[in-house]
Design a protein around this motif. Structure first.
Motif, PDB file in Angstrom:
ATOM      1  N   GLY A 125      48.292  30.392  33.552  1.00  8.68           N
ATOM      2  CA  GLY A 125      49.242  31.407  33.076  1.00  8.68           C
ATOM      3  C   GLY A 125      48.642  32.295  32.004  1.00  8.68           C
ATOM      4  N   LEU A 126      47.352  32.305  31.870  1.00 10.13           N
ATOM      5  CA  LEU A 126      46.527  33.130  30.954  1.00 10.13           C
ATOM      6  C   LEU A 126      45.653  32.226  30.089  1.00 10.13           C
ATOM      7  CD1 LEU A 126      47.437  36.254  28.803  1.00 10.13           C
ATOM      8  CD2 LEU A 126      46.427  34.246  27.691  1.00 10.13           C
ATOM      9  N   THR A 127      44.380  32.561  30.117  1.00  7.10           N
ATOM     10  CA  THR A 127      43.426  31.972  29.166  1.00  7.10           C
ATOM     11  C   THR A 127      42.707  33.123  28.464  1.00  7.10           C
ATOM     12  OG1 THR A 127      41.626  31.902  30.790  1.00  7.10           O
ATOM     13  CG2 THR A 127      43.024  29.926  30.616  1.00  7.10           C
ATOM     14  N   TYR A 130      40.799  34.795  31.589  1.00  5.94           N
ATOM     15  CA  TYR A 130      41.400  35.319  32.830  1.00  5.94           C
ATOM     16  C   TYR A 130      42.924  35.358  32.739  1.00  5.94           C
ATOM     17  CZ  TYR A 130      36.797  34.011  34.667  1.00  5.94           C
ATOM     18  OH  TYR A 130      35.452  33.892  34.852  1.00  5.94           O
ATOM     19  N   HIS A 131      43.508  36.275  33.536  1.00  2.00           N
ATOM     20  CA  HIS A 131      44.974  36.311  33.697  1.00  2.00           C
ATOM     21  C   HIS A 131      45.274  36.597  35.175  1.00  2.00           C
ATOM     22  CE1 HIS A 131      49.078  36.444  32.749  1.00  2.00           C
ATOM     23  NE2 HIS A 131      49.158  37.512  31.978  1.00  2.00           N
ATOM     24  N   PRO A 132      44.987  35.614  36.032  1.00  2.00           N
ATOM     25  CA  PRO A 132      45.081  35.882  37.477  1.00  2.00           C
ATOM     26  C   PRO A 132      46.502  36.140  37.972  1.00  2.00           C
ATOM     27  CG  PRO A 132      44.664  33.540  37.082  1.00  2.00           C
ATOM     28  CD  PRO A 132      44.529  34.237  35.757  1.00  2.00           C
ATOM     29  N   SER A 160      37.816  45.199  26.712  1.00  2.00           N
ATOM     30  CA  SER A 160      37.526  44.351  27.881  1.00  2.00           C
ATOM     31  C   SER A 160      37.969  42.932  27.544  1.00  2.00           C
ATOM     32  CB  SER A 160      36.035  44.387  28.197  1.00  2.00           C
ATOM     33  OG  SER A 160      35.664  45.705  28.521  1.00  2.00           O
ATOM     34  N   ASN A 161      38.945  42.447  28.289  1.00  2.00           N
ATOM     35  CA  ASN A 161      39.538  41.158  27.934  1.00  2.00           C
ATOM     36  C   ASN A 161      39.874  40.356  29.194  1.00  2.00           C
ATOM     37  OD1 ASN A 161      41.846  42.350  28.979  1.00  2.00           O
ATOM     38  ND2 ASN A 161      42.700  42.848  26.988  1.00  2.00           N
ATOM     39  N   ASN A 162      40.742  39.349  29.034  1.00  2.00           N
ATOM     40  CA  ASN A 162      41.143  38.497  30.153  1.00  2.00           C
ATOM     41  C   ASN A 162      41.759  39.309  31.306  1.00  2.00           C
ATOM     42  OD1 ASN A 162      43.325  39.161  28.501  1.00  2.00           O
ATOM     43  ND2 ASN A 162      43.888  37.046  28.043  1.00  2.00           N
ATOM     44  N   VAL A 163      42.582  40.309  30.965  1.00  2.00           N
ATOM     45  CA  VAL A 163      43.209  41.137  31.999  1.00  2.00           C
ATOM     46  C   VAL A 163      42.139  41.966  32.724  1.00  2.00           C
ATOM     47  CG1 VAL A 163      44.790  43.098  32.331  1.00  2.00           C
ATOM     48  CG2 VAL A 163      45.477  41.148  30.917  1.00  2.00           C
ATOM     49  N   THR A 164      41.217  42.517  31.947  1.00  2.00           N
ATOM     50  CA  THR A 164      40.129  43.301  32.551  1.00  2.00           C
ATOM     51  C   THR A 164      39.323  42.438  33.517  1.00  2.00           C
ATOM     52  OG1 THR A 164      39.879  44.078  30.270  1.00  2.00           O
ATOM     53  CG2 THR A 164      38.431  45.063  31.927  1.00  2.00           C
ATOM     54  N   THR A 222      45.871  50.054  31.053  1.00  2.00           N
ATOM     55  CA  THR A 222      45.356  49.643  29.752  1.00  2.00           C
ATOM     56  C   THR A 222      46.028  48.345  29.299  1.00  2.00           C
ATOM     57  OG1 THR A 222      44.781  50.393  27.515  1.00  2.00           O
ATOM     58  CG2 THR A 222      46.986  50.962  28.296  1.00  2.00           C
ATOM     59  N   ASP A 223      45.489  47.766  28.269  1.00  2.00           N
ATOM     60  CA  ASP A 223      46.041  46.540  27.672  1.00  2.00           C
ATOM     61  C   ASP A 223      45.751  46.608  26.170  1.00  2.00           C
ATOM     62  OD1 ASP A 223      47.121  43.999  27.270  1.00  2.00           O
ATOM     63  OD2 ASP A 223      45.333  42.929  27.953  1.00  2.00           O
ATOM     64  N   VAL A 224      46.333  45.677  25.443  1.00  2.00           N
ATOM     65  CA  VAL A 224      46.177  45.669  23.981  1.00  2.00           C
ATOM     66  C   VAL A 224      44.700  45.613  23.571  1.00  2.00           C
ATOM     67  CG1 VAL A 224      48.408  44.637  23.448  1.00  2.00           C
ATOM     68  CG2 VAL A 224      46.470  43.139  23.991  1.00  2.00           C
ATOM     69  N   TRP A 225      44.440  46.114  22.377  1.00  2.00           N
ATOM     70  CA  TRP A 225      43.071  46.056  21.840  1.00  2.00           C
ATOM     71  C   TRP A 225      42.796  44.720  21.153  1.00  2.00           C
ATOM     72  CZ3 TRP A 225      43.194  51.623  19.324  1.00  2.00           C
ATOM     73  CH2 TRP A 225      43.129  52.572  20.346  1.00  2.00           C
ATOM     74  N   PHE A 226      43.880  44.013  20.813  1.00  2.00           N
ATOM     75  CA  PHE A 226      43.714  42.689  20.184  1.00  2.00           C
ATOM     76  C   PHE A 226      44.529  41.685  20.982  1.00  2.00           C
ATOM     77  CE2 PHE A 226      43.056  45.914  16.991  1.00  2.00           C
ATOM     78  CZ  PHE A 226      41.821  45.533  16.470  1.00  2.00           C
ATOM     79  N   SER A 227      43.843  40.900  21.767  1.00  2.00           N
ATOM     80  CA  SER A 227      44.518  39.875  22.553  1.00  2.00           C
ATOM     81  C   SER A 227      44.922  38.720  21.645  1.00  2.00           C
ATOM     82  CB  SER A 227      43.579  39.372  23.657  1.00  2.00           C
ATOM     83  OG  SER A 227      43.439  40.362  24.655  1.00  2.00           O
ATOM     84  N   MET A 228      45.810  37.876  22.152  1.00  2.00           N
ATOM     85  CA  MET A 228      46.251  36.727  21.359  1.00  2.00           C
ATOM     86  C   MET A 228      45.042  35.882  20.966  1.00  2.00           C
ATOM     87  SD  MET A 228      49.756  35.673  23.337  1.00  2.00           S
ATOM     88  CE  MET A 228      49.249  36.102  24.990  1.00  2.00           C
ATOM     89  N   GLY A 229      44.901  35.644  19.670  1.00  2.00           N
ATOM     90  CA  GLY A 229      43.756  34.875  19.171  1.00  2.00           C
ATOM     91  C   GLY A 229      42.653  35.751  18.613  1.00  2.00           C
ATOM     92  N   HIS A 261      50.332  48.907  32.541  1.00  2.00           N
ATOM     93  CA  HIS A 261      50.050  48.114  31.340  1.00  2.00           C
ATOM     94  C   HIS A 261      50.704  46.763  31.595  1.00  2.00           C
ATOM     95  CE1 HIS A 261      49.880  46.650  27.276  1.00  2.00           C
ATOM     96  NE2 HIS A 261      49.562  47.817  26.727  1.00  2.00           N
ATOM     97  N   CYS A 262      49.975  45.681  31.352  1.00  2.38           N
ATOM     98  CA  CYS A 262      50.554  44.364  31.642  1.00  2.38           C
ATOM     99  C   CYS A 262      51.676  43.999  30.684  1.00  2.38           C
ATOM    100  CB  CYS A 262      49.459  43.300  31.627  1.00  2.38           C
ATOM    101  SG  CYS A 262      48.623  43.186  30.037  1.00  2.38           S
ATOM    102  N   LEU A 263      51.723  44.649  29.519  1.00  8.03           N
ATOM    103  CA  LEU A 263      52.691  44.371  28.455  1.00  8.03           C
ATOM    104  C   LEU A 263      52.473  42.959  27.901  1.00  8.03           C
ATOM    105  CD1 LEU A 263      55.984  45.962  29.873  1.00  8.03           C
ATOM    106  CD2 LEU A 263      54.265  47.014  28.373  1.00  8.03           C
ATOM    107  N   PRO A 264      52.759  42.673  26.642  1.00  6.46           N
ATOM    108  CA  PRO A 264      53.380  43.589  25.692  1.00  6.46           C
ATOM    109  C   PRO A 264      52.422  44.687  25.235  1.00  6.46           C
ATOM    110  CG  PRO A 264      52.716  41.573  24.571  1.00  6.46           C
ATOM    111  CD  PRO A 264      52.441  41.366  26.024  1.00  6.46           C
ATOM    112  N   ALA A 265      53.020  45.862  24.892  1.00  3.95           N
ATOM    113  CA  ALA A 265      52.210  46.988  24.424  1.00  3.95           C
ATOM    114  C   ALA A 265      52.291  47.095  22.908  1.00  3.95           C
ATOM    115  CB  ALA A 265      52.742  48.274  25.041  1.00  3.95           C
TER     116      ALA A 265
HETATM  117  N1  NVA Z   1      45.107  40.541  26.818  1.00  5.15           N
HETATM  118  C1  NVA Z   1      46.419  40.126  26.368  1.00  5.15           C
HETATM  119  C2  NVA Z   1      47.309  39.960  27.553  1.00  5.15           C
HETATM  120  C3  NVA Z   1      48.722  39.545  27.216  1.00  5.15           C
HETATM  121  C4  NVA Z   1      49.565  39.389  28.442  1.00  5.15           C
HETATM  122  C5  NVA Z   1      46.312  38.839  25.575  1.00  5.15           C
HETATM  123  O1  NVA Z   1      45.585  37.943  25.977  1.00  5.15           O
HETATM  124  O2  NVA Z   1      46.962  38.755  24.540  1.00  5.15           O
END
Ligand code: NVA
Ligand code: CP
Length: 305
Positions: A125-127, A130-132, A160-164, A222-229, A261-265
């Motif tokens: 459900g996201l690492t 990756y966010h498959p 460039s992050n998990n979504v990318t 696009t996606d956030v510039w600062f992912s969780m963590g 955008h995958c959100l949250p924005a």
């Molecule tokens: N790249 C973001 C995606 C959130 C759905 C994050 O990992 O926080």
């Protein structure tokens, strides 16, 4: 004969036909909300989350419930994991009680350990890597837009992050070109680019000039510039500012460009509100589609078991 369980850790494990089947199934689920009411009857599926979530948590919880199953949300801080019980032991315990688990966590190795140590399906459900589930759903949204075809011009702008990573893999698997517009310092992981380059029909282009990256795009994502963590950084904001999805940059794309955008924005950071809420934005359709894609994934996994 016991059928091998299906894990969904990255899109790497699925070929083009699998993804087409899943995307098509999401469409069937969306059109027939009442059709799959018993697929998860008597099934208990845990959601083990180390990070916050709105869409992933709710789409799985609602989807599992709508198909007759029981979703058990677990904040990992409340489990013995937080007191040092290891993931392998925890996975074995889960296997004795449950029929599956959706995990949102930091290090991708955790979902791999869980999958190896358990006899139940494990869904990522996201690492950090990756966010498959997101990209599976996005492929469905792109199909709904009539754009899931080899000549699609999709540009991802920003960090460039998990979504990318998952977007690059998902589009490459579908034989669709993707342009990543970012500063060199925030380029995608070379190992993912290398992986994609070996897929038949793939074409990942890195473009440091945001205007060139956006030019004539059918979709800008696009996606956030600062992912969780991630740690905050003024320097990163300065370097990514030219890649903000705003009126100026979208003006270089086709007039009918779709905004994803995958959100949250973080409004005003990676994307401006006028674009997020504008007529070309499909972000809320994209978010709603998580429900249908997650249900399709669960049907795909559990109809075989
Ligand atoms: N790249 C973001 C995606 C959130 C759905 C994050 O990992 O926080
Ligand atoms: N896009 C996405 O995964 O959203 P959540 O973080 O709210 O689950």
């Amino acid at each position: 004969m016991k059928i091998k369980k299906i894990d969904f850790l990255t899109l790497k494990d699925f070929d083009r036909d699998d993804l087409i089947e899943l995307v098509d199934l999401a469409g069937v689920v969306k059109k027939n909300p009442g059709k799959y009411k018993k697929v998860l009857k008597d099934k208990n599926i845990a959601l083990l989350f180390d990070k916050n979530s709105t869409r992933t948590r709710l789409s799985f919880e609602a989807g599992i419930s709508q198909m007759g199953g029981n979703a058990i949300y677990l904040d990992s801080k409340s489990l013995q994991l937080s007191r040092g019980e290891n993931y392998s032991d925890t996975a074995k315990i889960f296997s004795g009680y449950l029929d599956g688990v959706v995990i949102r966590t930091f290090d991708h190795k955790i979902v791999e350990i869980f999958a190896e140590s358990s006899s139940i399906p494990v869904i990522n459900g996201l690492t950090d890597s990756y966010h498959p589930c997101q990209i599976l759903s996005d492929l469905f949204t792109i199909k709904e837009l009539g754009l899931l075809k080899p000549d699609l011009r999709l540009t991802y702008l920003g960090d460039s992050n998990n979504v990318t990573n998952s977007l690059m893999i998902g589009l490459s698997k579908m034989g669709i070109k993707i342009t990543i517009g970012c500063p060199a310092e925030y380029s995608p992981n070379p190992s993912i680019i290398d992986y994609c380059s070996k897929i038949d029909g793939s074409n990942v282009i890195l473009e440091n000039d945001p205007v060139k990256a956006a030019r004539d795009a059918d979709i800008i994502y696009t996606d956030v510039w600062f992912s969780m963590g991630d740690a905050d950084s003024k320097d990163k904001i300065n370097k990514l500012s030219p890649y903000q999805v705003n009126k100026n940059i979208t003006g270089h794309a086709g007039s009918d460009v779709k905004i994803m955008h995958c959100l949250p924005a973080h409004r005003g950071e990676e994307i401006t509100s006028d674009i997020l809420d504008g007529k070309n934005s499909v972000v809320f359709q994209q978010a709603e589609n998580r429900l249908y894609a997650q249900k399709a994934l669960l049907i795909y996994i559990y109809k075989r078991l």
